[in-house]
Write an enzyme that holds these catalytic residues in place. Structure first.
Site, PDB file in Angstrom:
ATOM      1  N   LYS A 568       5.215 -80.185  22.804  1.00  0.00           N
ATOM      2  CA  LYS A 568       5.936 -81.154  23.654  1.00  0.00           C
ATOM      3  C   LYS A 568       4.880 -81.955  24.388  1.00  0.00           C
ATOM      4  O   LYS A 568       3.694 -81.628  24.318  1.00  0.00           O
ATOM      5  CB  LYS A 568       6.835 -80.425  24.652  1.00  0.00           C
ATOM      6  N   THR A 676      14.902 -80.946  24.123  1.00  0.00           N
ATOM      7  CA  THR A 676      15.589 -81.051  22.833  1.00  0.00           C
ATOM      8  C   THR A 676      14.807 -80.297  21.760  1.00  0.00           C
ATOM      9  O   THR A 676      15.383 -79.857  20.770  1.00  0.00           O
ATOM     10  CB  THR A 676      15.759 -82.522  22.409  1.00  0.00           C
ATOM     11  N   LYS A 680      15.900 -77.728  18.435  1.00  0.00           N
ATOM     12  CA  LYS A 680      15.385 -77.783  17.056  1.00  0.00           C
ATOM     13  C   LYS A 680      14.871 -76.413  16.640  1.00  0.00           C
ATOM     14  O   LYS A 680      15.122 -75.949  15.524  1.00  0.00           O
ATOM     15  CB  LYS A 680      14.280 -78.837  16.943  1.00  0.00           C
TER      16      LYS A 680
HETATM   17  C1  26Q Z   1       9.012 -95.772  32.742  1.00  0.00           C
HETATM   18  C2  26Q Z   1       8.451 -96.892  33.345  1.00  0.00           C
HETATM   19  C3  26Q Z   1       7.244 -97.397  32.931  1.00  0.00           C
HETATM   20  C4  26Q Z   1       6.578 -96.770  31.861  1.00  0.00           C
HETATM   21  C5  26Q Z   1       7.138 -95.662  31.262  1.00  0.00           C
HETATM   22  C6  26Q Z   1       8.354 -95.152  31.704  1.00  0.00           C
HETATM   23  C7  26Q Z   1       8.932 -93.955  31.054  1.00  0.00           C
HETATM   24  C8  26Q Z   1       8.913 -93.846  29.678  1.00  0.00           C
HETATM   25  C9  26Q Z   1       9.448 -92.741  29.057  1.00  0.00           C
HETATM   26  C10 26Q Z   1       9.529 -92.944  31.795  1.00  0.00           C
HETATM   27  C11 26Q Z   1      10.075 -91.832  31.161  1.00  0.00           C
HETATM   28  C12 26Q Z   1      10.039 -91.727  29.782  1.00  0.00           C
HETATM   29  C13 26Q Z   1      10.584 -90.606  29.043  1.00  0.00           C
HETATM   30  C14 26Q Z   1      11.256 -89.625  29.560  1.00  0.00           C
HETATM   31  C15 26Q Z   1      11.753 -88.503  28.749  1.00  0.00           C
HETATM   32  O1  26Q Z   1      11.450 -88.388  27.571  1.00  0.00           O
HETATM   33  N1  26Q Z   1      12.541 -87.612  29.341  1.00  0.00           N
HETATM   34  C16 26Q Z   1      13.079 -86.484  28.596  1.00  0.00           C
HETATM   35  O2  26Q Z   1      14.330 -86.889  28.056  1.00  0.00           O
HETATM   36  C17 26Q Z   1      14.846 -85.900  27.178  1.00  0.00           C
HETATM   37  C18 26Q Z   1      16.105 -86.450  26.551  1.00  0.00           C
HETATM   38  O3  26Q Z   1      17.131 -86.498  27.499  1.00  0.00           O
HETATM   39  C19 26Q Z   1      15.096 -84.606  27.919  1.00  0.00           C
HETATM   40  O4  26Q Z   1      15.489 -83.634  26.988  1.00  0.00           O
HETATM   41  C20 26Q Z   1      13.814 -84.141  28.631  1.00  0.00           C
HETATM   42  O5  26Q Z   1      14.098 -83.023  29.429  1.00  0.00           O
HETATM   43  C21 26Q Z   1      13.277 -85.273  29.494  1.00  0.00           C
HETATM   44  O6  26Q Z   1      12.040 -84.894  30.061  1.00  0.00           O
END
Ligand code: 26Q
Length: 834
Positions: A568, A676, A680
């Site tokens: 992860k 997630t 899997k």
């Molecule tokens: C935001 C602003 C600027 C740049 C990047 C971001 C950004 C990008 C991606 C903030 C967060 C993310 C990704 C978050 C993420 O993957 N969260 C995960 O989402 C999954 C699906 O719901 C969950 O299973 C996880 O627990 C959670 O961590």
């Protein structure tokens, strides 16, 4: 105008579009494959590149998607059905070829056709680069959702960005992460279809102007803008053997053809061409952070670019089919916002309805708040998106005006509900006041949406009690839970053919559409014969995985050992550090000869660190250094192996999950929204060791506490312990942890690299350590001892493994999507009419 253009524009001859269906048998497929290879690509016997056979096969399959794709689109248009648009800055699709083949039901025919030509399907398929347009869970969830929507025949379209560079490639050099750009489009992309006819024009910068029209109505114009073109590229999303092919539409930024005239006339031709370049930068690269990167102008540009282009696209479609009457728009359309990243859509839909379609505020607001729905994916306060007001003013002045107006009206509502509660108004304002005022994107999303959901039961509950409490007090009915899921097509049927065949033989193949069917396995968990076959499948998968780890990491994994896996993103809250402390503890036990009841283990860890996340990068270095010491020491032979697998991603997970025995889900309780990967692994018969966090809780509820290794504080326990957390006291009184810290602090894992792990050591000993690693260590070690005992009893372990798969039905994204549809979207199933 010539009549030939008229012809193409208006009345395409029927013969042009009416083609006989393509052959779906091995011979027909092989024939097309050969034609593409020899005639389209002009390859001959001197060609050694494996790239062309891949491409020829991909085009053969793509042809077979096209007709179904068109039928699906036409049916959606003709039935005027309600539609949902999944707006996401990330779609982590991985490879498309095997997916297309499998969902079309062509896997056997293709394999035979290629075999007759002397080619091996698996080898061709490895030449496709992953579409890595996402960071991790949130992006992959979007991809699983598209698969489920197509399989359930729901009219859902994904909207995203066509990044030239996806998630960086991770290299490991001297144990450290090195990032390399992922130029995934270099050799072209067979799966995309450019649609220049649907290009949109997106505004940035400039200023606003107000005037009154003849009827005295106030009109706002956004003028002097720097426009960028948005060109859509469509990717087909095939459903599972049902003739539906949905669409993922990705926008690419391009400069307009106009040059900046002033600069041009002043003789600054190169400067004005350089301006063109800046426009095209918008979709150049995916931001590699999975917690928000605050304040970066380019990121805000990306967000608005996606929102504006997608909404324009939807409104254009609406007008094409329904004219300019928007009274029924809200009952026919829904936008699902994948976190706050596209939340600016709330204000942009208002702007387009008012400024471009001349609706009044109240009409536009009624439409917006009946069409927008928001999914939250994080509880970490530092990951909540905020943007400086000054950035908005500069880049999106009209959008800022609208946000201010939304806020003013909203705060009036708050004041009406809680008269005089100024503190509550300040807390709930969309604008965080201060030296550098900020727009709170989550609050904008909440105020503008009719539905707000978390992604696992615990997460949704914590949202309403914590982060969004005030909003829950105001609108309790907007809040709901949608526990995540993953698609069993990719994550079981495709990636684990051995298990797929065993399942098909035992319970039939309905589980591919209806994962709850897996409970029919339960009685087989007690049949020795079936257990033996289950064990065989797992061992074969471990063999394949071991071979890959040998190649990638130069570490020897023995299939007789327990495969203990944590893959992860690298993040402190996910506590890869605790895994490392446990490895050091096992190593220490070996060194002191304490190996009674030992279960040999191969520990695999993988994941990317955000390039700017120093602590995460140090953790990668520590894992690699510990791996080296452990693997080099002859005493660990046959007992313990450790590997860090570089460049973890979708495709790697497809071989890791089937070969895993133990799934590590060890985040600090209350911090992992759902997870997630945990699902899997469970589907593929791994047993989980985990905390009561995210979807782990629901996994344990399903499989039963006897088939899950639980440890650690609860979310409530974590919060109550915070105020008197004493890691140094814990370390001093736990002899195992004391020895582990002793080894770490002595420099045993950084002999000639003095001090490099100091920050890590300090973080564990810090009474304010938010992740409270030391607090859960004892409980983790004990739980791992139970794991070892269970694994040594093969019959017991195999039984647990079977039951994990058997009870994984709830974690199909088909179930998740059915719930989104039942509670939020209310779409009709629309099969394409042939
Ligand atoms: C935001 C602003 C600027 C740049 C990047 C971001 C950004 C990008 C991606 C903030 C967060 C993310 C990704 C978050 C993420 O993957 N969260 C995960 O989402 C999954 C699906 O719901 C969950 O299973 C996880 O627990 C959670 O961590």
């Amino acid at each position: 105008m010539s009549s030939s253009t008229d012809l193409i524009k208006n009345e395409q001859p029927a013969q042009l579009l009416d083609l006989p269906p393509l052959r779906m048998d091995a011979e027909g497929l092989a024939e097309d494959f050969r034609r593409y290879y020899a005639h389209t690509f002009g390859r001959d016997r001197d060609c050694q590149s494996p790239h062309y056979p891949y491409k020829a096969l991909a085009m053969t399959l793509r042809d077979r998607l096209m007709e179904r794709w068109k039928q699906t689109r036409q049916t959606y248009d003709e039935t005027r059905c309600k539609r949902t648009y999944y707006l996401s800055l990330e779609f982590l699709m991985g490879r498309a070829l095997s997916n297309a083949m499998f969902n079309l039901g062509l896997d056997d025919a293709v394999e035979r056709g290629l075999y007759d030509l002397g080619l091996v399907l698996e080898e061709l398929a490895t030449n496709e680069p992953d579409a890595g347009l996402g960071n991790g869970g949130l992006g992959r969830l979007a991809a699983c959702f598209l698969d489920s929507c197509a399989t359930l025949q729901l009219p859902v379209r994904g909207y995203g960005l066509r990044y030239e560079y996806g998630m960086f490639r991770q290299m490991i050099d001297n144990g450290e992460q090195v990032e390399e750009p992922d130029h995934w489009l270099r050799d072209g992309n067979v799966w995309e279809l450019e649609r220049p006819e649907f290009t949109q024009r997106i505004q940035f910068g400039g200023r606003t102007e107000t005037y009154r029209d003849q009827s005295g109505r106030m009109i706002v114009r956004w003028v002097d803008t720097h426009d960028v073109l948005a060109i859509p590229y469509d990717i087909p999303v095939p459903g599972y053997r049902n003739d539906t092919v949905n669409t993922l539409r990705l926008w690419k930024a391009a400069a307009t053809d106009e040059f900046d005239l002033d600069e041009f006339n002043a003789g600054s031709y190169p400067e004005s061409v350089a301006q063109k370049n800046a426009a095209e930068h918008i979709t150049m690269v995916l931001y590699p952070n999975d917690a928000s990167e605050n304040g970066k102008e380019l990121r805000l540009r990306q967000q608005f670019f996606l929102a504006s282009a997608s909404i324009k696209d939807v409104l254009r479609d609406w007008i094409r089919l329904h004219g300019r009457d928007f009274t029924r728009f809200a009952e026919s359309n829904c936008f699902q916002l994948n976190d706050t990243h596209p939340a600016v859509s709330v204000a942009e839909l208002m702007r387009q309805l008012m400024d471009e379609q001349q609706l009044e505020w109240d009409e536009a607001w009624a439409i917006t708040t009946r069409t927008m729905a928001y999914t939250n994916h994080t509880l970490l306060p530092e990951a909540l998106e905020r943007w400086p007001v000054r950035l908005f003013r500069q880049l999106l002045p009209r959008i800022l005006e609208i946000i201010f107006e939304i806020n003013a009206r909203f705060l009036a509502e708050v004041a009406l509900r809680w008269p005089g509660d100024n503190d509550r108004q300040r807390r709930m304002s969309l604008i965080e006041e201060g030296y550098d005022p900020q727009v709170r994107m989550a609050y904008l999303a909440i105020v503008g949406s009719f539905s707000i959901n978390g992604v696992a039961a615990l997460h949704s509950e914590l949202l309403t009690e914590g982060l969004f409490r005030d909003f829950h007090d105001l609108w309790p009915n907007k809040f709901n839970n949608k526990t995540n899921g993953v698609t069993q097509r990719r994550w079981l049927a495709m990636c684990n053919p051995g298990l797929r065949d065993l399942l098909d033989e035992t319970i039939g193949s309905d589980w591919v559409r209806d994962l709850d069917q897996l409970t029919r396995l339960v009685p087989y968990a007690d049949e020795p014969d079936f257990r033996a076959r289950w064990y065989r499948v797992k061992q074969d998968n471990k063999e394949r995985l071991a071979k890959q780890i040998g190649q990638l990491c130069r570490v020897d994994f023995s299939v007789d050992a327990l495969f203990d896996v944590q893959v992860k993103r690298i993040h402190e809250y996910k506590r890869q550090l605790m895994n490392v402390l446990h490895i050091i503890h096992l190593y220490n036990r070996i060194k002191r000869g304490d190996t009674q009841n030992w279960a040999p283990r191969c520990v695999l860890i993988g994941g990317k660190a955000a390039p700017g996340y120093v602590m995460a990068k140090e953790i990668i270095k520590l894992i690699n250094n510990v791996a080296r010491v452990v693997n080099m020491d002859p005493a660990t032979q046959g007992l313990l192996r450790v590997a860090f697998v570089p460049d973890y991603g979708v495709t790697l997970m497809e071989s890791i999950a089937p070969g895993t025995d133990l799934s590590e889900q060890i985040s600090t309780a209350g911090k992992e929204a759902s997870g997630t990967g945990n699902m899997k692994f469970m589907m593929n018969g791994a047993v989980t060791i985990g905390t009561l966090d995210g979807a782990n809780i629901e996994i344990r509820d399903q499989v039963g506490e006897g088939n899950f290794f639980l440890f650690g504080l609860t979310a409530a326990g974590v919060e109550s312990r915070r105020h008197h957390y004493d890691p140094n006291g814990i370390i001093a009184t736990d002899p195992d942890l004391l020895e582990v810290m002793g080894l770490l602090e002595s420099g045993h894992f950084n002999r000639f690299e003095g001090g490099i792990f100091d920050q890590i050591i300090l973080s564990i000993r810090n009474p304010h350590d938010p992740w409270m690693t030391a607090a859960d260590f004892r409980s983790y070690v004990e739980s791992q001892e139970h794991v070892a005992t269970a694994y040594r009893d093969r019959e017991r372990w195999v039984r647990m493994s079977i039951l994990n798969t058997a009870y994984s039905g709830r974690f199909s994204s088909d179930r998740t999507i059915a719930e989104y549809n039942r509670d939020i979207w209310h779409l009709e199933k629309v099969p394409p009419q042939g």
